[in-house]
Design an enzyme around this catalytic site. Structure first.
Site, PDB file in Angstrom:
ATOM      1  N   SER A  10       1.011  -1.170  -0.057  1.00 53.24           N
ATOM      2  CA  SER A  10      -0.086  -0.114   0.163  1.00 53.24           C
ATOM      3  C   SER A  10       0.858   1.305   0.044  1.00 53.24           C
ATOM      4  CB  SER A  10      -0.871   0.114   1.256  1.00 53.24           C
ATOM      5  OG  SER A  10      -1.691   1.127   1.286  1.00 53.24           O
ATOM      6  N   TYR A  59      -2.509  -1.359  10.318  1.00 56.98           N
ATOM      7  CA  TYR A  59      -2.715  -1.599   8.967  1.00 56.98           C
ATOM      8  C   TYR A  59      -1.430  -1.267   8.278  1.00 56.98           C
ATOM      9  CZ  TYR A  59      -4.218  -1.209   4.104  1.00 56.98           C
ATOM     10  OH  TYR A  59      -4.161  -1.329   2.934  1.00 56.98           O
TER      11      TYR A  59
END
Length: 300
Positions: A192, A205
């Site tokens: 990400s 996360y």
């Protein structure tokens, strides 16, 4: 490009449902031209029922691959059925083997072993491509809001599953040496933009996504001499079910507007990067990350 806004919406369960989104994400870009880049390959895509995973499944199938994907049992059946139906429609044109949809909790070693064994058993022992893509995220404003159970859950889904799936897939990929084409076998990990830019409300996360970058680099070095390439894709803001399942309605409405291109990306704009990394076109690439993020400049 002008800034884009989405209709306010929210979903209460992770990792979200694509069939409930407005608008629906685009899985295949209209101008996409397949070229048999993955013909006769067998691919596993985790979290392949929706979002980026679905787009990757469909692009792989269009390129001639036989595709198996995993999904979360009890939450994603409708999305999984849609993806499986689309894969079977494509398979009728390409001549690949029948696709598979496998419900699984991938945060545990034995569950990952069972998935890999089931796919290998169905397709004559072959696994050429693994896409580690399953993920979940929960917005929390402070580190003090994250419990030990919260942390373990996110790490199990987002990084433990990548480790366990790779561990068992590599055993099968080693058996394919010499039979997987010039590019060998391929593992592709979904990281990400948050691994590079940080995200103060997605602390756990973001930590898993950074771990994925390091895992990708280390595993690439470990497997380089065995003809198994390991790369990753680090998407920016992409319109997937994880978004309405993670954020409040106002944040969903503005999602993606902060990047230079002024809009969120579609899964259809990310999936071709996975095709490239899985194919012989990327035969001299390993340990790398591709950044599909709407123009945000990152290093690494």
């Amino acid at each position: 490009m002008a800034s884009q806004q989405f209709p306010p919406q929210n979903q209460e369960t992770q990792p979200g449902k694509e069939h409930a989104m407005d608008p629906r994400p685009e899985a295949i870009i209209q101008s996409y031209k397949p070229a048999n880049k993955l013909k006769d390959k067998v691919a596993i895509v985790t979290g392949g029922d929706s979002g980026i995973g679905r787009a990757v499944c469909l692009c792989f199938a269009l390129e001639g691959a036989t595709v198996a994907f995993t999904y979360v049992k009890g939450q994603e059946e409708k999305d999984a059925e849609e993806t499986l139906r689309a894969l079977r429609d494509i398979r009728a044109r390409t001549g690949a083997k029948d696709p598979m949809a496998i419900p699984a909790d991938l945060g545990y070693d034995d569950n990952c072993r069972k998935v890999v064994d089931e796919v290998a058993g169905a397709y004559g022992g072959a696994i050429d491509i693994l896409v580690n893509n399953a993920a979940e995220q929960y917005e929390r404003p402070s580190i003090t809001d994250i419990t030990e159970d919260d942390l373990e859950r996110v790490f199990r889904t987002n990084i433990f599953s990548y480790f366990f799936m790779s561990k068992h897939a590599v055993k099968r990929m080693r058996d394919r040496r010499g039979g997987a084409g010039a590019g060998g076998c391929s593992i592709i990990n979904t990281s990400s933009i948050n691994a590079y830019k940080g995200n103060k409300t997605l602390l756990d996360y973001t930590a898993t996504k950074g771990a994925i970058v390091a895992f990708t680099r280390a595993l690439a070095l470990q497997l380089a001499e065995e003809g198994i390439r390991v790369n990753g894709v680090a998407p920016g803001p992409i319109w997937t079910p994880l978004i309405p399942a993670s954020f409040a309605e106002e944040k969903v409405r503005q999602f993606g507007s902060q990047v230079p291109m002024g809009r969120a990306g579609q899964p259809s704009e990310v999936a071709p990067s996975f095709v490239f990394l899985a194919s012989d076109d990327a035969s001299y690439m390993s340990g790398q990350m591709l950044h599909v993020n709407g123009g945000v400049i990152v290093n690494g």
